[in-house]
Each structure stands twice: as structure tokens, then as C-alpha cells.
Design an enzyme around this catalytic site. Structure first.
Site, PDB file in Angstrom:
ATOM      1  N   ASN A  42       0.838  -1.205   0.000  1.00 53.81           N
ATOM      2  CA  ASN A  42       0.000   0.000   0.000  1.00 53.81           C
ATOM      3  C   ASN A  42       0.875   1.258   0.000  1.00 53.81           C
ATOM      4  OD1 ASN A  42      -2.373   1.413  -0.093  1.00 53.81           O
ATOM      5  ND2 ASN A  42      -3.084   0.835   1.948  1.00 53.81           N
ATOM      6  N   HIS A  55      -9.775   3.713   8.083  1.00 52.07           N
ATOM      7  CA  HIS A  55     -10.244   2.396   7.660  1.00 52.07           C
ATOM      8  C   HIS A  55     -11.647   2.086   8.168  1.00 52.07           C
ATOM      9  CE1 HIS A  55      -6.044   1.425   6.515  1.00 52.07           C
ATOM     10  NE2 HIS A  55      -6.618   0.550   5.726  1.00 52.07           N
TER      11      HIS A  55
END
Length: 471
Positions: free
Chosen positions: A329, A365
Site C-alpha cells: 500500500n 479504515h
């Protein structure tokens, strides 16, 4: 447009998507996501064949493709992804490109995202409008900072090298902004890219027409993405979370349980890697990924890795958690480093800045406890690794160990097992989200991660320092 056609078929109960999803053993939203990511590759081909020569049509083409993908996946909920773009457009016009615009952008986008999680998030892996919205949140926050950096540049203030590359001295036009938000290959799952990169791409600053080999690079990433997708389908069906929550799992030895969890975690990450590779392939095929500052090993061709979100070799060969951070990521980690961690420099404490950065990423998230536990474990493990490596790296036994070929490979094997096992351990809460579920799995693993990392600062560190002193 494929998305519109399939959506119309779904309204008439004629869509093949539900049938194919049941045939593949996946969910309809997951299959829609995969179809959308794959379809952006031919969109890129069509762009170069028919749209590229007509500069005034480029933004409109990206908007149309992005709208098609958004409607196919989320229906009218796609409006949620448009609202923040309209807000930053208005706030930049009213407030200018300064600090207050940054503050408003951060507060509005994070609040909107968190409220979206409250209303849509369940205990399962959800594919709703919040999925592209979390990517969009970072893109718009970065955009507001880049505009602020541009104002600093106009005032002759000193900027870092990275800030110089992304600073904007001109406010985005409306169509440019919407096209940036809905750029088809990066709308759903990223990768993140700066508005400066989009402008350079839009204005033909990248040698897309001259360097034809970029299409081969795109095809290579596409094939890699499909291979990782296949590996995830196979491995993900063999190593499952359901098994780790079953009575049969308890019949295994504690070592076997931790190894099983590690292998499960590795295959779980393939889900994200495969999607990022497929998205990156289409971004390269569009021409967005040009990296003019770098050259390949033969020094003859440019690199097209400007939108890379996964460094495969570093990921697969990782022997410490910093390797995972460096390779996995990448664009989100770059955002966290440049726009959160470094902007907290005024706190004067690296650990505090790192902790707040991880807290931001956890909130980004979702609101479930599992996200916070995963990022807490990342903080504890990185803290442990940095201090442990610093203490032992100056010892003679450490130097002799790495100088011996056979011992070196044995140590590599142990470190590889360590990263595999405890990456799986760290991902358990992230996957199941809910406290009762991840606590149950941690109990089945005899809380091995807690036992290894939590006492470091209070117990283990003192023991290691005492042993070093005695050597």
C-alpha cells in the site's frame, strides 16, 4: 458503457452477475468490483485510440467512465463521492488555498467518511460507496495541502523536495477536479496520485506516444494481477478464518496454529495485491504512471511505476515489518508520511507523531475495534524492531552471524517465519473487525503476539541490554 448496460439488465432481472457470482462462490459486489477494475484496461485502450487526439474531450471521457463505474457498483449512492469534490471546489473559491481550507477539508471529509462507516459498515467485508470514498478522502486532503504548499511557494517559503513536486499554484478547474476524482483506473481502490501528476498527464508532459513500451509494462502488471488473484482464490479457500474459529483448529499444536495464521494472513493480502496490480496496469495503460525522474537498469527506458502500490519482491522477501511498510500500500503510506507524519513535526516527538499517524489510518479504515488493534500492533512491532536492531547491530556476535554464509541463511529463514507469523497475527483483527471475534482467535493463539511485543519496553529490553553489557 458496460456498467450502464449491466445496471439496466439488473433492473430487468436479466443481469448475469448474480449467477456468475454464485458460480464462482463470491459475492455480487465483489464480482462487480473485479469486473469494473478489469474493464478499465480496455477503457485505457479506447482513450488512446479515440479520445487522446481531442484534448477538450479528455476530462469528459474520464468523468463519463468514472460515473459509469460508480453507478454500476453503487447506484445512486455514487452521489456521496461527488459531494466532497463540490465542497472542496467551493471552499477553495471562498477561503483560498490556505490553512483554513486544509482544516475544513480534513474535518469535512473525515466526518463524512466516518458517518458513512456508521451507516453502512457491518461485521463482514463491505463493498459500498465508502470504499472509493476512503481513497477520495486522502486525495482531497492531499489536494488541499498541495494548494497550501503552492501559496507558500508564491510567498517564497522553503518547501521540501517532495512538496515541491506536488505543490499547486493554480486552483483546479471544475471539470479537471471531477475528472481527477472519478479517474476510472483509480476511482474504486486507488492507487492514490497527486493532482499535479494528473495535470502533467493531461497536458502531455509524459512521453506516452514516444515510449511505446509502456503498454508492455502494463500487460506485465495485468498478468501479475491475474496470477495473484488466482493464488488468492486457491490459498484463501484452503486457509480460512472460519477454520481458525473452529474446534478443529484447537486440535493443532500452538506452533502449527501460529504458522497457519501466518500463511492465512499472507494469502489474505493477495486479495489487495491482485486488485492493486490490476488497477495499476490500467493506470499505466492510460499513461498516468510515468516516472520521469527514474530510469530502468539499462538507463535507456523510463520507468512507469509512478502509481505502484505494491513492490512485489520486497513484499515477498520481507524479513521485518518495515519491509512490509515499504512495499505494501505504498501510496497510502506515502500520504501518511508526507501529509500526516511530517506535518506533525511541530510536536517534537517521533513516537507521538507515528502514533497519531497510525490512529488517523485506523479511523480512516473504519470504526470497528479490529482496525485500531491492527495499527496498535504495527506501532508496537515497529517500536520493538527498531530498538532491538539498534541494540544488537553493534555486537560482535551479530556481525559474525551475518558474515557466516550458512548461519546467515538460517537467520534469514527464522526472520522470514517471524514476519510471516506475526503479520498474520496483526491482520486477524483487521479481517474480523469485531472484538469478540478477534479476541477469540487471539486466545486460540495463546496471545503470542502480546507476549512477545507488549513487555518489550518494560522487561525484554532490559534483559537484552544486560546481555549485551555482559558480552
Amino acid at each position: 458503457m458496460l456498467g450502464l448496460l449491466l445496471s439496466l439488465l439488473a433492473m430487468a432481472n436479466l443481469s448475469p452477475v448474480p449467477y456468475i457470482a454464485s458460480l464462482l462462490g463470491t459475492t455480487e459486489p465483489a464480482l462487480k468490483l473485479l469486473i469494473s477494475i478489469l474493464f478499465t484496461y480496455p477503457m485505457a485502450y479506447m482513450y488512446h485510440k479515440y479520445v487522446w487526439p481531442h484534448r477538450q474531450m479528455r476530462n469528459l471521457y474520464f468523468i463519463a467512465c468514472g460515473f459509469d463505474i460508480a453507478f454500476f457498483n453503487f447506484g445512486m449512492s455514487m452521489i456521496h463521492n461527488l459531494i466532497p469534490a463540490l465542497v472542496i471546489h467551493c471552499s477553495t473559491m471562498l477561503l483560498g488555498s490556505g490553512m483554513w481550507n486544509v482544516i475544513i477539508t480534513i474535518i469535512f471529509n473525515m466526518t463524512y467518511l466516518v458517518l458513512g462507516y456508521f451507516y453502512t459498515e457491518s461485521e463482514n467485508y463491505d463493498i459500498t460507496w465508502t470504499m472509493p470514498h476512503c481513497v477520495l478522502t486522502l486525495k482531497l486532503i492531499a489536494l488541499s495541502f498541495d494548494l497550501w504548499d503552492g501559496r507558500k511557494l508564491e510567498n517564497n517559503e522553503t518547501l521540501s523536495e517532495n512538496c515541491m513536486k506536488t505543490a499547486l499554484t493554480k486552483r483546479p478547474g471544475f471539470l479537471e477536479l471531477i475528472a481527477f476524482v472519478y479517474f476510472p483506473s483509480c476511482f474504486l481502490i486507488g492507487p492514490l496520485f497527486s493532482f499535479r501528476r494528473y495535470l502533467d498527464f493531461l497536458n502531455d508532459h509524459y512521453p506516452v506516444q514516444e515510449e511505446k513500451h509502456f503498454s508492455k509494462v502494463a500487460m506485465t502488471r495485468l498478468i501479475c494481477g491475474l496470477l495473484y488473484l488466482g493464488a488468492f482464490q486457491i490459498g484463501g479457500n484452503i486457509f480460512t478464518m472460519e477454520y481458525m474459529q473452529s474446534e478443529d483448529f484447537l486440535q493443532m499444536s500452538i506452533i502449527s496454529r501460529n504458522l497457519y495464521c501466518g500463511v492465512w494472513g499472507h494469502f489474505i493480502l493477495y486479495k489487495y495485491i491482485s486488485c492493486w496490480l490490476l488497477a495499476e496496469a490500467s493506470a499505466i495503460r492510460f499513461g498516468l504512471s510515468y516516472n520521469g525522474d527514474m530510469k530502468s537498469e539499462d538507463k535507456k527506458t523510463s520507468l512507469w511505476d509512478g502509481c505502484t502500490n505494491i513492490k512485489l519482491w520486497r513484499f515477498e522477501s520481507a524479513t521485518k515489518f518495515q519491509h512490509y511498510i515499504d512495499s505494501f500500500n505504498c501510496n497510502t503510506n506515502h500520504f501518511a508520511a508526507e501529509y500526516i507524519y511530517k506535518r506533525l513535526k511541530f510536536l517534537g516527538n517521533r513516537n507521538l507523531s507515528q502514533g497519531l499517524t497510525l490512529l488517523f489510518l485506523a479511523l480512516w479504515h473504519g470504526v470497528r475495534s479490529g482496525y485500531y488493534m491492527t495499527f496498535l500492533m504495527e506501532f508496537l512491532i515497529i517500536y520493538f524492531e527498531k530498538e532491538f536492531e539498534y541494540i544488537i547491530s553493534s555486537t560482535n556476535i551479530y556481525k559474525r552471524m551475518w558474515a557466516n554464509t550458512y548461519v546467515k541463511y538460517f537467520v534469514y529463514f527464522i526472520l522470514k517465519l517471524y514476519t510471516l507469523v506475526f503479520m498474520g497475527w496483526s491482520l486477524v483483527p483487521f479481517d474480523v473487525k469485531v472484538f469478540s471475534k478477534w479476541w477469540e482467535v487471539y486466545a486460540n493463539l495463546y496471545f503470542s503476539g502480546f507476549i512477545l511485543f507488549v513487555p518489550w519496553a518494560f522487561v525484554y529490553k532490559r534483559i537484552v541490554l544486560a546481555l549485551k553489557k555482559a558480552m
